[in-house]
Motif scaffolding. Structure first.
Motif, PDB file in Angstrom:
ATOM      1  N   ARG A  15       6.517  31.113  11.163  1.00 25.81           N
ATOM      2  CA  ARG A  15       6.769  31.096   9.725  1.00 25.81           C
ATOM      3  C   ARG A  15       6.347  29.765   9.118  1.00 25.81           C
ATOM      4  NH1 ARG A  15      12.423  32.466   6.481  1.00 25.81           N
ATOM      5  NH2 ARG A  15      11.416  32.874   4.467  1.00 25.81           N
ATOM      6  N   VAL A  16       6.635  28.669   9.817  1.00 27.04           N
ATOM      7  CA  VAL A  16       6.234  27.346   9.331  1.00 27.04           C
ATOM      8  C   VAL A  16       4.714  27.209   9.390  1.00 27.04           C
ATOM      9  CG1 VAL A  16       6.352  24.864   9.732  1.00 27.04           C
ATOM     10  CG2 VAL A  16       8.409  26.265   9.972  1.00 27.04           C
ATOM     11  N   LEU A  17       4.133  27.606  10.507  1.00 23.17           N
ATOM     12  CA  LEU A  17       2.687  27.461  10.682  1.00 23.17           C
ATOM     13  C   LEU A  17       1.904  28.370   9.732  1.00 23.17           C
ATOM     14  CD1 LEU A  17       2.498  27.282  14.579  1.00 23.17           C
ATOM     15  CD2 LEU A  17       2.018  25.427  12.979  1.00 23.17           C
ATOM     16  N   GLY A  18       2.539  29.428   9.235  1.00 22.57           N
ATOM     17  CA  GLY A  18       1.844  30.344   8.345  1.00 22.57           C
ATOM     18  C   GLY A  18       2.230  30.214   6.889  1.00 22.57           C
ATOM     19  N   TYR A  19       2.950  29.144   6.557  1.00 21.70           N
ATOM     20  CA  TYR A  19       3.435  28.969   5.184  1.00 21.70           C
ATOM     21  C   TYR A  19       2.383  28.306   4.300  1.00 21.70           C
ATOM     22  CZ  TYR A  19       6.456  27.457   1.320  1.00 21.70           C
ATOM     23  OH  TYR A  19       7.012  27.252   0.088  1.00 21.70           O
TER      24      TYR A  19
ATOM     25  N   ARG B 282       0.827  -1.211   0.000  1.00 17.33           N
ATOM     26  CA  ARG B 282       0.000   0.000   0.000  1.00 17.33           C
ATOM     27  C   ARG B 282       0.861   1.261   0.000  1.00 17.33           C
ATOM     28  NH1 ARG B 282      -2.453  -3.910   2.923  1.00 17.33           N
ATOM     29  NH2 ARG B 282      -4.647  -4.349   2.481  1.00 17.33           N
ATOM     30  N   SER B 283       2.088   1.135  -0.496  1.00 21.96           N
ATOM     31  CA  SER B 283       3.024   2.264  -0.448  1.00 21.96           C
ATOM     32  C   SER B 283       2.573   3.448  -1.300  1.00 21.96           C
ATOM     33  CB  SER B 283       4.421   1.815  -0.884  1.00 21.96           C
ATOM     34  OG  SER B 283       4.412   1.364  -2.223  1.00 21.96           O
ATOM     35  N   ALA B 284       1.809   3.183  -2.361  1.00 21.75           N
ATOM     36  CA  ALA B 284       1.357   4.280  -3.224  1.00 21.75           C
ATOM     37  C   ALA B 284       0.529   5.291  -2.439  1.00 21.75           C
ATOM     38  CB  ALA B 284       0.557   3.738  -4.403  1.00 21.75           C
ATOM     39  N   GLY B 285      -0.320   4.792  -1.558  1.00 23.72           N
ATOM     40  CA  GLY B 285      -1.124   5.688  -0.735  1.00 23.72           C
ATOM     41  C   GLY B 285      -0.305   6.400   0.314  1.00 23.72           C
ATOM     42  N   MET B 286       0.841   5.829   0.677  1.00 20.60           N
ATOM     43  CA  MET B 286       1.681   6.426   1.703  1.00 20.60           C
ATOM     44  C   MET B 286       2.553   7.539   1.144  1.00 20.60           C
ATOM     45  SD  MET B 286       4.211   4.565   4.447  1.00 20.60           S
ATOM     46  CE  MET B 286       5.309   3.841   3.218  1.00 20.60           C
ATOM     47  N   VAL B 287       3.120   7.346  -0.041  1.00 17.93           N
ATOM     48  CA  VAL B 287       4.091   8.306  -0.550  1.00 17.93           C
ATOM     49  C   VAL B 287       3.460   9.636  -0.953  1.00 17.93           C
ATOM     50  CG1 VAL B 287       5.725   6.535  -1.296  1.00 17.93           C
ATOM     51  CG2 VAL B 287       4.000   7.388  -2.906  1.00 17.93           C
ATOM     52  N   ASP B 288       2.170   9.656  -1.238  1.00 17.22           N
ATOM     53  CA  ASP B 288       1.553  10.930  -1.589  1.00 17.22           C
ATOM     54  C   ASP B 288       0.594  11.427  -0.511  1.00 17.22           C
ATOM     55  OD1 ASP B 288      -0.586   9.223  -1.892  1.00 17.22           O
ATOM     56  OD2 ASP B 288      -1.134   9.921  -3.896  1.00 17.22           O
ATOM     57  N   ARG B 289       0.675  10.830   0.675  1.00 15.14           N
ATOM     58  CA  ARG B 289      -0.251  11.188   1.757  1.00 15.14           C
ATOM     59  C   ARG B 289      -0.146  12.674   2.121  1.00 15.14           C
ATOM     60  NH1 ARG B 289       0.402   8.161   7.431  1.00 15.14           N
ATOM     61  NH2 ARG B 289      -0.922   6.576   6.499  1.00 15.14           N
ATOM     62  N   LEU B 290       1.047  13.154   2.433  1.00 12.53           N
ATOM     63  CA  LEU B 290       1.202  14.547   2.846  1.00 12.53           C
ATOM     64  C   LEU B 290       0.857  15.500   1.705  1.00 12.53           C
ATOM     65  CD1 LEU B 290       4.445  14.478   5.037  1.00 12.53           C
ATOM     66  CD2 LEU B 290       2.084  13.962   5.649  1.00 12.53           C
ATOM     67  N   ALA B 291       1.256  15.136   0.507  1.00 13.30           N
ATOM     68  CA  ALA B 291       0.930  15.971  -0.650  1.00 13.30           C
ATOM     69  C   ALA B 291      -0.584  16.085  -0.835  1.00 13.30           C
ATOM     70  CB  ALA B 291       1.577  15.393  -1.910  1.00 13.30           C
ATOM     71  N   ARG B 292      -1.291  14.976  -0.670  1.00 13.18           N
ATOM     72  CA  ARG B 292      -2.760  14.999  -0.806  1.00 13.18           C
ATOM     73  C   ARG B 292      -3.384  15.860   0.280  1.00 13.18           C
ATOM     74  NH1 ARG B 292      -4.886  10.604   0.559  1.00 13.18           N
ATOM     75  NH2 ARG B 292      -3.084   9.271   0.919  1.00 13.18           N
TER      76      ARG B 292
ATOM     77  N   TYR C  69      11.749  23.333  -0.149  1.00 12.54           N
ATOM     78  CA  TYR C  69      12.521  22.183   0.335  1.00 12.54           C
ATOM     79  C   TYR C  69      12.642  22.221   1.856  1.00 12.54           C
ATOM     80  CZ  TYR C  69      16.628  19.329   1.405  1.00 12.54           C
ATOM     81  OH  TYR C  69      17.491  18.421   1.962  1.00 12.54           O
ATOM     82  N   LEU C  70      12.957  23.401   2.394  1.00 10.54           N
ATOM     83  CA  LEU C  70      13.102  23.541   3.843  1.00 10.54           C
ATOM     84  C   LEU C  70      11.760  23.332   4.548  1.00 10.54           C
ATOM     85  CD1 LEU C  70      15.433  26.681   3.915  1.00 10.54           C
ATOM     86  CD2 LEU C  70      16.087  24.296   4.329  1.00 10.54           C
ATOM     87  N   MET C  71      10.700  23.862   3.977  1.00  9.13           N
ATOM     88  CA  MET C  71       9.381  23.708   4.591  1.00  9.13           C
ATOM     89  C   MET C  71       8.899  22.259   4.512  1.00  9.13           C
ATOM     90  SD  MET C  71       8.285  26.402   6.018  1.00  9.13           S
ATOM     91  CE  MET C  71       8.559  28.181   6.093  1.00  9.13           C
ATOM     92  N   ALA C  72       9.211  21.590   3.405  1.00  8.41           N
ATOM     93  CA  ALA C  72       8.843  20.177   3.300  1.00  8.41           C
ATOM     94  C   ALA C  72       9.535  19.373   4.391  1.00  8.41           C
ATOM     95  CB  ALA C  72       9.216  19.639   1.920  1.00  8.41           C
ATOM     96  N   GLY C  73      10.770  19.738   4.703  1.00  8.08           N
ATOM     97  CA  GLY C  73      11.484  19.064   5.780  1.00  8.08           C
ATOM     98  C   GLY C  73      10.820  19.282   7.126  1.00  8.08           C
ATOM     99  N   GLN C  74      10.398  20.517   7.393  1.00  7.52           N
ATOM    100  CA  GLN C  74       9.739  20.825   8.662  1.00  7.52           C
ATOM    101  C   GLN C  74       8.386  20.121   8.776  1.00  7.52           C
ATOM    102  OE1 GLN C  74      10.772  23.230  11.364  1.00  7.52           O
ATOM    103  NE2 GLN C  74      12.604  22.392  10.409  1.00  7.52           N
ATOM    104  N   ILE C  75       7.610  20.177   7.705  1.00  9.29           N
ATOM    105  CA  ILE C  75       6.276  19.559   7.728  1.00  9.29           C
ATOM    106  C   ILE C  75       6.390  18.039   7.742  1.00  9.29           C
ATOM    107  CG2 ILE C  75       4.105  19.325   6.450  1.00  9.29           C
ATOM    108  CD1 ILE C  75       4.645  22.220   5.409  1.00  9.29           C
TER     109      ILE C  75
ATOM    110  N   SER D 195      -3.003  26.663   6.417  1.00  8.42           N
ATOM    111  CA  SER D 195      -1.642  26.527   5.896  1.00  8.42           C
ATOM    112  C   SER D 195      -1.320  25.059   5.653  1.00  8.42           C
ATOM    113  CB  SER D 195      -0.646  27.111   6.894  1.00  8.42           C
ATOM    114  OG  SER D 195      -0.552  26.287   8.053  1.00  8.42           O
ATOM    115  N   ALA D 196      -0.173  24.824   5.006  1.00  6.96           N
ATOM    116  CA  ALA D 196       0.254  23.453   4.726  1.00  6.96           C
ATOM    117  C   ALA D 196       0.504  22.679   6.022  1.00  6.96           C
ATOM    118  CB  ALA D 196       1.508  23.470   3.858  1.00  6.96           C
ATOM    119  N   ALA D 197       1.233  23.292   6.960  1.00  6.02           N
ATOM    120  CA  ALA D 197       1.527  22.613   8.224  1.00  6.02           C
ATOM    121  C   ALA D 197       0.257  22.354   9.022  1.00  6.02           C
ATOM    122  CB  ALA D 197       2.510  23.446   9.052  1.00  6.02           C
ATOM    123  N   ALA D 198      -0.648  23.336   9.030  1.00  7.89           N
ATOM    124  CA  ALA D 198      -1.908  23.172   9.773  1.00  7.89           C
ATOM    125  C   ALA D 198      -2.730  22.029   9.187  1.00  7.89           C
ATOM    126  CB  ALA D 198      -2.704  24.467   9.744  1.00  7.89           C
ATOM    127  N   ALA D 199      -2.681  21.876   7.870  1.00 10.89           N
ATOM    128  CA  ALA D 199      -3.422  20.790   7.229  1.00 10.89           C
ATOM    129  C   ALA D 199      -2.896  19.434   7.678  1.00 10.89           C
ATOM    130  CB  ALA D 199      -3.331  20.913   5.708  1.00 10.89           C
TER     131      ALA D 199
END
Length: 220
Positions: free
Chosen positions: A203-207, A63-73, A155-161, A83-87
């Motif tokens: 900054r992260v929470l408001g990105y 079920r890796s397909a559902g896992m690798v795009d989880r955060l993106a979805r 890239y940096l925000m993806a790392g934080q999230i 925001s992205a982090a809040a989501a």
């Protein structure tokens, strides 16, 4: 579009082979089980197994397909004003509060993790999947913010999230392998999520806050 008979049979066959393989892996360990043994137990040919699963590791992480795009979805599907982090925080809270198997809150998770811990190939695949999660999230953040190719901020925000998600999953894994009850772990992880949110900068929470009248770019 409704699923056709052929597609349904293929999906059912794939799932059956995966279930048989997982049972063998948990019972004997990943390295001790061959693809030929899986094929025999599932009453299919070795070629059939490889038609559905190009690599042995795919049988375990089916079920890796559902896992690798989880955060993106989750980020794509966030509502206006979020925001992205809040989501990601919201989606994780909902999964944890629901004691969802999708985040590892299920009986028997210890046996699943034990197979991974004992198999270097599975640990390597898990690391590779984590890199895909990160890359997919970064791409979505670039699209959502209109960042230039040379901009390092997505890239940096993806790392934080991504850290939010990986920290929660690691905490759940640590506690579940102890044989604890999923609901107990759920309550503790909800507190952990509050602590994680407190540690994130404004900054992260408001990105990447979704603007008004900006429709989601994908399904959540």
């Amino acid at each position: 579009m409704a699923e056709g008979l052929r597609e349904r049979k293929k999906r059912q066959t794939r799932q059956y082979i995966s279930d048989v393989a997982t049972g063998l892996f948990i019972g004997r360990g990943f390295d001790a089980v061959t693809v030929a043994e899986i094929a025999e137990a599932a009453n299919v040919s070795v070629n059939t197994v490889y038609n559905y699963f190009p690599a042995k590791e795919d049988l375990f992480f089916d079920r890796s397909a559902g896992m690798v795009d989880r955060l993106a979805r989750w980020v794509r599907g966030r509502p206006e004003g979020e925001s992205a982090a809040a989501a990601v925080l919201r989606e994780l809270r909902e999964e944890v509060e629901a004691v969802s198997p999708r985040v590892g809150l299920l009986s028997g998770y210890a046996a699943f993790m034990k197979v991974i811990e004992e198999a270097p190939a599975l640990r390597s695949r898990l690391w590779a999947l984590a890199q895909e999660v990160q890359a997919n999230l970064e791409q979505v953040l670039r699209e959502e913010t209109g960042a230039a190719d040379g901009d390092e901020l997505p890239y940096l925000m993806a790392g934080q999230i991504g850290w939010i998600h990986s920290t929660v999953m690691a905490a759940i894994g640590r506690e579940m392998v102890k044989g604890r009850e999923p609901r107990e772990v759920s309550r503790e992880v909800l507190v952990l999520l509050d602590d994680i949110e407190d540690l994130l900068s404004e900054r992260v929470l408001g990105y990447a806050v979704r603007a008004q009248n900006q429709p989601p770019t994908g399904r959540a």
